[in-house]
Every structure is written in structure tokens, then in C-alpha cells.
Write an enzyme that holds these catalytic residues in place. Sequence first.
Site, PDB file in Angstrom:
ATOM      1  N   SER A  14      -0.778  39.652 -42.943  1.00  0.00           N
ATOM      2  CA  SER A  14      -0.773  39.557 -44.456  1.00  0.00           C
ATOM      3  C   SER A  14      -0.844  40.799 -45.470  1.00  0.00           C
ATOM      4  CB  SER A  14      -1.371  38.418 -44.776  1.00  0.00           C
ATOM      5  OG  SER A  14      -2.874  38.812 -44.793  1.00  0.00           O
ATOM      6  N   TYR A 155     -17.831  46.711 -34.031  1.00  0.00           N
ATOM      7  CA  TYR A 155     -16.456  46.896 -34.377  1.00  0.00           C
ATOM      8  C   TYR A 155     -15.931  47.866 -33.316  1.00  0.00           C
ATOM      9  CZ  TYR A 155     -11.904  48.314 -36.403  1.00  0.00           C
ATOM     10  OH  TYR A 155     -10.740  48.677 -36.755  1.00  0.00           O
TER      11      TYR A 155
END
Length: 247
Positions: A14, A155
Site C-alpha cells: 500500500s 529488525y
Amino acid sequence: MELKGKTALVTGASRGIGRAIAVTLAAQGAVVIVNYNGSKEAADEVVSEIQQAGGTAVSYGCNVADPEAVEAMMKKIISEYKHLDILVNNAGITRDNLILKMKEEDFDAVLNTNLKGVFHTCRYAARQMLKQKAGCIVNISSISGVMGNAGQTNYAASKAGVIGFTKSLARELASREIRVNAVAPGFIETEMTEKLSETAVEAGKSQIPFGRFGKAEEVAKAVCFLASENASYITGQVLHVDGGMGM
């Protein structure tokens, strides 16, 4: 890099890099499923952009960290399109902090989305691609997963895991000529990097031989190459799109 007749699923499509990948694959003729978890409005904007350019796309909301939701999404895609030719695992989150301040739930959230989410989608995609005896998977890693980055132990661990996962899955699926590769972007101009301070931006650029941040479209072109027949003899590889930062 002709992709007409191909069905592609791009997770986290998106915004940012995912958006650019979806638009680029559609421009080459692929039917693109624009996956999102947060904003349906943003995903529908990507779909509209693709359609206005003459391409074909639909949006589908699904949290890739949820195995049941992923299973439902995959079943719907196969039921509607009868095949899945390209899977791009781009969905990812950050919960940055120094290890002494990092909460366990923040570590788990990043691993569940960035790494386990790849496991969920690949598990179902692999079943279909094995039946088809064809398919291509591109997993989005990161320069952080290659070099490490202070304040990003969660991460970096997730993105390093994606690399190991990619190489292992490539070996599992190679006998059917299903290709599995990874792309490791460096600093890319996205909503995430727009939030960095000027000092942080300059510090980042100083580590990059090209002296600039990359563009999402530059990552998307690399993904499109790996998804195309131009990369028909490439599997288990990590393509760095980082302006030379990781060399």
C-alpha cells in the site's frame, strides 16, 4: 521483462517500496494483488493508479503474521485466478530501540511480521507453485540484515533470517525450477526515511558510495527483473540495491 498472463501477490504493497513493486509488475502485464494490513484506502489508491495506467489489480487486506488469514488469502487467490506465479514478500515493520530498552513484545512483533510472515506466505505459495511446476518468489531483506544496525537488533535479525530462509527454500524448490531470491535495499526514499533528521540523513549518505538515497522504483526494477524470465537461471541469490553501501 514481459509478465503478461502472470498473477503476482505483493505483500505490504500500500505504500513505499511495496507500492512501487506492485505498480512496476503491473506495468509489465502482471495481474497484481495489492496486499495491505493497515490502510485499505492507501491500497485502493495503488489499485486505482495501476488501473488508470491500463493494468489490472485488486487489493486484499491480510496481516501476514496471522497464519489463518494468510491461508484464507491464498485460497481466495488460487480460487479466483487458478494460479500464483509471483510472490513478493515485502511486508515489514520496525520497532527500533537499543537492546537495553527494547521490549520483548517489540522484538516478537518484528520477527512475527518480517520473518514468520514470509514463512506463512511461502508455505502456501510453494504448495501451489509445486503443483504448477513453476513460480518465482522474491523476498525483501535489507542492508540491515547484511551489515547490522545499532538500535535494530530485532529488525536486523528478521532481515538476516529472510536471507537464510531464501537460500534454504531456493534449494528445496530448485528441482521444479521454482526460483527464490532476495533483494536487500539500502537507504531508500520512503515515508520511513522522510522522518529522519537532517543529521541522520547526512550520516546515512556518508556511508553510501553513490552519495544519495535510492528510489523505491529502483528497488522495484530489481524485483521485476528477478520475477521475469530474464532471471531464469538465478536462484538463492541476494541482490543488493544500496548504492554500494554493503560492498
